[in-house]
Design an enzyme around this catalytic site. Structure first.
Site, mmCIF file in Angstrom:
data_model
loop_
_atom_site.group_PDB
_atom_site.id
_atom_site.type_symbol
_atom_site.label_atom_id
_atom_site.label_comp_id
_atom_site.label_asym_id
_atom_site.label_seq_id
_atom_site.Cartn_x
_atom_site.Cartn_y
_atom_site.Cartn_z
ATOM 1 C CG HIS A 1 -1.973 -1.018 1.231
ATOM 2 N ND1 HIS A 1 -1.742 -2.292 1.695
ATOM 3 C CD2 HIS A 1 -3.269 -0.989 0.827
ATOM 4 C CE1 HIS A 1 -2.855 -3.005 1.583
ATOM 5 N NE2 HIS A 1 -3.790 -2.242 1.063
ATOM 6 C CG ASP B 1 -4.111 -5.458 -4.268
ATOM 7 O OD1 ASP B 1 -5.186 -4.912 -3.943
ATOM 8 O OD2 ASP B 1 -3.322 -5.933 -3.437
#
Length: 355
Positions: free
Chosen positions: A192, A263
């Site tokens: 992230h 993702d």
């Protein structure tokens, strides 16, 4: 609604999964959901006020198109569970099921099945079609972002517990999505916020981390999400942007024919591919069927405006067929009827000590 808009409503799912900002759809969001390139919606905790409100939101999303969009959520259990209030069961982290396995494998498999059943039954009662679960990463004890989300260090245990959990999902018609292929657990970095590097050889990754994907296959695991991790001894690109990983290894070598989701393309681990359109084209070109654009509606609109400007994104007929297989195949049980089911109440009691 004009004639043109009516024509645009009736169309197959596209390759882009978008999100919505709050508990109710805005006019801009309704317009975005009708874009031909949109194929699904991912929900977050910010989209939840109550079960009644969630049911209304999912109904409105499904009504946006004649062929309903796929509604998904990250709802794994443990710390990654978007809906926790107004009756939702607090689900155990997957690591708790792995520890239960160490004490009693058969009891742990039953707990995993009941976890999947409760997870799916509650979501489906509120109009959610699937969860991006289970996590198949191995528990090496080094990845903070994975942590208790992983079942176990042993890939055989991961495969068995995942299979049991997927059985529970399937009992109420919900598809599963394994993540993060070929494995995120060995690296400490959080994709992230950074670009993790895994320097192991292909043989080592396939022998350990990727083994559950081989053993489960698309008949059990109808969707997979690759990791935003670079394995430089295999390819210079993160797995989700790598034709070597997605097309050659997953699709061809492993024979996988399920949906491959990227993702979230707004994560730091995705920035190596360029701007949002370049990221989507890289993922779709590598063999992904759908790409996620989360928390940045401006980037979602930019992608929808630019993705199909003369550059096709892949093989839509095959991708559409795979995406359609993810939609629930059984009718959902209402929340009130679910409360009256003996199995549901027994399952909740079984899981309570693990949560």
């Amino acid at each position: 609604m004009g004639r043109k808009d009516m024509r645009r409503k009736s169309m197959p799912p596209g390759p882009v999964v978008v999100d919505v900002a709050g508990p109710r759809l805005t006019k801009d969001e309704k317009r975005r959901l009708r874009h031909p390139l949109v194929g699904g919606v991912i929900l977050f905790a910010r989209n939840f006020e109550s079960r009644e409100q969630l049911c209304t939101l999912t109904r409105k999303i499904h009504e946006a198109r004649d062929e309903p969009l796929l509604i998904a959520v990250d709802h794994e259990g443990g710390r990654v569970q978007r809906f926790r209030e107004d009756g939702f069961t607090v689900l155990p982290p997957m690591q708790a099921l792995g520890r239960a396995w160490d004490a009693d494998p058969l009891a742990a498999m039953r707990m995993a099945c009941e976890t999947g059943y409760v997870l799916a039954a509650e979501l489906r009662a509120c109009g959610v079609d699937m969860s991006f679960a289970p996590v198949l990463d191995l528990d090496y004890g080094v990845s903070k972002v994975i942590g208790t989300r992983a079942f176990h260090r042993d890939p055989r245990v991961v495969a068995m517990l995942a299979r049991a959990l997927i059985q529970g999902l399937a009992q109420v018609g919900m598809a599963a999505c394994g993540k993060h292929f070929p494995g995120h657990g060995f690296v400490g970095g959080d994709s992230h916020h950074e670009i993790p590097i895994d320097n192991r050889t292909l043989a080592r990754v396939l022998k350990d981390d990727a083994a559950p994907y081989v053993w489960l296959g698309d008949a059990v695991l109808p969707a997979v999400m690759p990791a935003h991790v670079i394995y430089p001894k295999v390819d210079a690109q993160p797995a989700g942007f790598s034709r070597r990983w997605v097309q050659e290894i997953l699709r061809e070598q492993m024979g996988y024919d399920g949906v491959v989701f990227s993702d979230d393309l707004t994560m730091e681990g995705a920035t190596v591919a360029g701007d949002i359109t370049a990221r989507a084209r890289a993922a779709l070109g590598a063999g992904c069927d759908m790409v996620l654009v989360c928390n940045r509606p401006d980037l979602a609109d930019e992608l929808l405006a630019r993705l199909d400007d003369g550059q096709p994104y892949g093989h839509p007929a095959a991708a559409v067929a795979r995406i359609r297989r993810l939609m629930p195949r059984l009718p959902a049980t209402s929340w009130n009827d679910l409360q009256d089911e003996d199995r549901y109440q027994r399952a909740r009691r079984m899981l309570a000590p693990l949560s």
